[in-house]
Design a protein around this motif. Structure first.
Motif, PDB file in Angstrom:
ATOM      1  N   LYS A 143       0.819  -1.213   0.000  1.00  0.00           N
ATOM      2  CA  LYS A 143       0.000   0.000   0.000  1.00  0.00           C
ATOM      3  C   LYS A 143       0.852   1.262   0.000  1.00  0.00           C
ATOM      4  O   LYS A 143       0.453   2.279  -0.588  1.00  0.00           O
ATOM      5  CB  LYS A 143      -0.954   0.010   1.195  1.00  0.00           C
ATOM      6  N   GLY A 184      -0.658   2.656  -2.990  1.00  0.00           N
ATOM      7  CA  GLY A 184      -1.872   3.262  -2.463  1.00  0.00           C
ATOM      8  C   GLY A 184      -1.719   4.625  -1.839  1.00  0.00           C
ATOM      9  O   GLY A 184      -2.589   5.048  -1.080  1.00  0.00           O
ATOM     10  N   SER A 185      -0.661   5.331  -2.163  1.00  0.00           N
ATOM     11  CA  SER A 185      -0.497   6.684  -1.619  1.00  0.00           C
ATOM     12  C   SER A 185      -0.725   7.712  -2.726  1.00  0.00           C
ATOM     13  O   SER A 185      -0.537   7.427  -3.907  1.00  0.00           O
ATOM     14  CB  SER A 185       0.903   6.858  -1.013  1.00  0.00           C
ATOM     15  N   LYS A 199       0.048   7.674  -7.226  1.00  0.00           N
ATOM     16  CA  LYS A 199      -1.130   7.300  -8.012  1.00  0.00           C
ATOM     17  C   LYS A 199      -0.744   6.876  -9.427  1.00  0.00           C
ATOM     18  O   LYS A 199      -1.400   6.035 -10.027  1.00  0.00           O
ATOM     19  CB  LYS A 199      -2.132   8.452  -8.089  1.00  0.00           C
ATOM     20  N   LEU A 215       0.050   3.154  -9.394  1.00  0.00           N
ATOM     21  CA  LEU A 215      -1.166   2.338  -9.393  1.00  0.00           C
ATOM     22  C   LEU A 215      -1.839   2.360 -10.756  1.00  0.00           C
ATOM     23  O   LEU A 215      -2.268   1.309 -11.267  1.00  0.00           O
ATOM     24  CB  LEU A 215      -2.133   2.840  -8.325  1.00  0.00           C
ATOM     25  N   LEU A 233      -8.023   7.866  -5.511  1.00  0.00           N
ATOM     26  CA  LEU A 233      -7.870   6.949  -4.378  1.00  0.00           C
ATOM     27  C   LEU A 233      -8.951   7.239  -3.339  1.00  0.00           C
ATOM     28  O   LEU A 233      -9.117   8.374  -2.915  1.00  0.00           O
ATOM     29  CB  LEU A 233      -6.493   7.108  -3.747  1.00  0.00           C
ATOM     30  N   PRO A 277      -6.560   6.328   0.616  1.00  0.00           N
ATOM     31  CA  PRO A 277      -5.101   6.417   0.477  1.00  0.00           C
ATOM     32  C   PRO A 277      -4.366   6.076   1.761  1.00  0.00           C
ATOM     33  O   PRO A 277      -4.936   6.169   2.858  1.00  0.00           O
ATOM     34  CB  PRO A 277      -4.884   7.894   0.098  1.00  0.00           C
ATOM     35  N   TYR A 278      -3.112   5.664   1.611  1.00  0.00           N
ATOM     36  CA  TYR A 278      -2.282   5.354   2.779  1.00  0.00           C
ATOM     37  C   TYR A 278      -2.098   6.608   3.623  1.00  0.00           C
ATOM     38  O   TYR A 278      -1.851   7.708   3.109  1.00  0.00           O
ATOM     39  CB  TYR A 278      -0.909   4.835   2.343  1.00  0.00           C
ATOM     40  N   ILE A 328      -6.597  -1.618  -1.451  1.00  0.00           N
ATOM     41  CA  ILE A 328      -6.537  -0.308  -2.097  1.00  0.00           C
ATOM     42  C   ILE A 328      -7.839  -0.131  -2.862  1.00  0.00           C
ATOM     43  O   ILE A 328      -8.187  -0.960  -3.701  1.00  0.00           O
ATOM     44  CB  ILE A 328      -5.339  -0.204  -3.062  1.00  0.00           C
TER      45      ILE A 328
END
Length: 304
Positions: A14, A18-19, A23, A26, A47, A50-51, A66
């Protein structure tokens, strides 16, 4: 090279995918996933979870998956499963259903429901084929016509990725090779094929996290939690199997006793009927006395 953390650890996964600042990483991974499945590519994602730095290694809800939304409003859930917790297919459908139905607010129409995509990256073999990437939709069995396009479920099985099917020209393979775990040789193999900017960025983030003391400690804590959880589940499963076997054996003994009594009663009735036949009693009297049927008595008489 510093010993790299395992990107399959969902905390690390993540942090990389996932931050907000990653992006683009991802988006690139998703587009290779959809390209491999013959689906349309994305231009933008948002997202949903998000983390955040407050995420802790034992907070499953904030770390495990995520969730993202496309510019068309379609929902995507990406989940990393390091250990086999069993019933993953049903679990996936359960959470897909919650995500799909959760879109509607009171008073809204069903036509407003958007497509939901579930992507499971797993560190174990689960499907009975050799494909490392399987995609499922809802289609009619005989004609293959789709009922709807709102459901799409992916399973990526990392252990199925081996020397026989690694094609470095395939973009998704390169991403999965990255997720499989970075050894010096695999790192060099990826660098030899000039990784795309997003993959190169993912490799850089992994390098940074591997050198960051706080991130490494969170990784260790999360890894320990995952191992403990997996051991607990496996222990419960083995205990359940053991208990089931013991109960099955006990049930078998009890059933055997019941069957023996039943067989003993049948043999007793047979001997009584034979004696009564020898004495010349009529069939009706014998049937009433023994509880045998006429057919059973006839069969006994033929044995004489």
């Amino acid at each position: 090279m510093t010993e790299l953390l395992d990107p399959k650890n969902d905390y690390v996964f993540k942090r990389i995918f996932g931050s907000e600042e990653n992006k683009d990483v991802l988006l690139a991974f998703l587009n290779h996933t959809f390209k491999n499945a013959g689906e349309s590519l994305l231009t933008e994602i948002v997202l949903i979870n998000p983390y955040l730095d407050k995420d802790t290694p034992r907070d499953k809800q904030s770390i495990l998956d995520i969730r993202a939304k496309t510019d068309q409003g379609e929902l995507i859930n990406v989940e990393m499963q390091l250990f086999n917790q069993y019933d993953l297919e049903k679990r996936t459908l359960f959470y897909w259903g919650k995500q799909y139905s959760g879109q509607l607010l009171e008073g809204q129409r069903y036509s407003q429901l958007k497509k939901c995509v579930a992507i499971n990256i797993v560190n174990f073999k689960m499907l009975a084929n050799d494909q490392y990437h399987n995609v499922f939709h809802l289609r009619e069995d005989h004609t293959n016509i789709p009922l709807t396009d709102v459901i799409e479920i992916h399973f990526m099985e990392i252990p199925k990725l081996n020397d026989a099917n690694i094609q470095m020209k395939d973009g998704l393979v390169r991403w999965l090779l990255f997720l499989k775990g970075m050894t010096k040789s695999s790192w060099e193999a990826l660098m030899m094929h000039e990784p795309e900017p997003a993959l190169k960025k993912a490799m850089s983030v992994l390098e940074f996290l591997s050198q960051d003391e706080q991130a490494r400690q969170r990784y260790i804590d999360r890894q320990k939690f995952l191992w403990d959880e997996a051991s607990m589940i496996e222990g419960a499963r083995e205990e359940g199997l053991k208990k089931g076997m013991e109960e099955g054996i006990q049930k078998g003994i009890e059933e055997g006793i019941k069957e023996g009594i039943k067989e003993g009663e049948a043999e007793s009735k047979r001997k009584i009927a034979l004696n009564m036949l020898t004495l010349g009693l009529d069939h009706e009297t014998i049937v009433k006395a023994t509880g045998l049927t006429s057919a059973e008595l006839k069969a006994i008489q033929e044995e004489k």
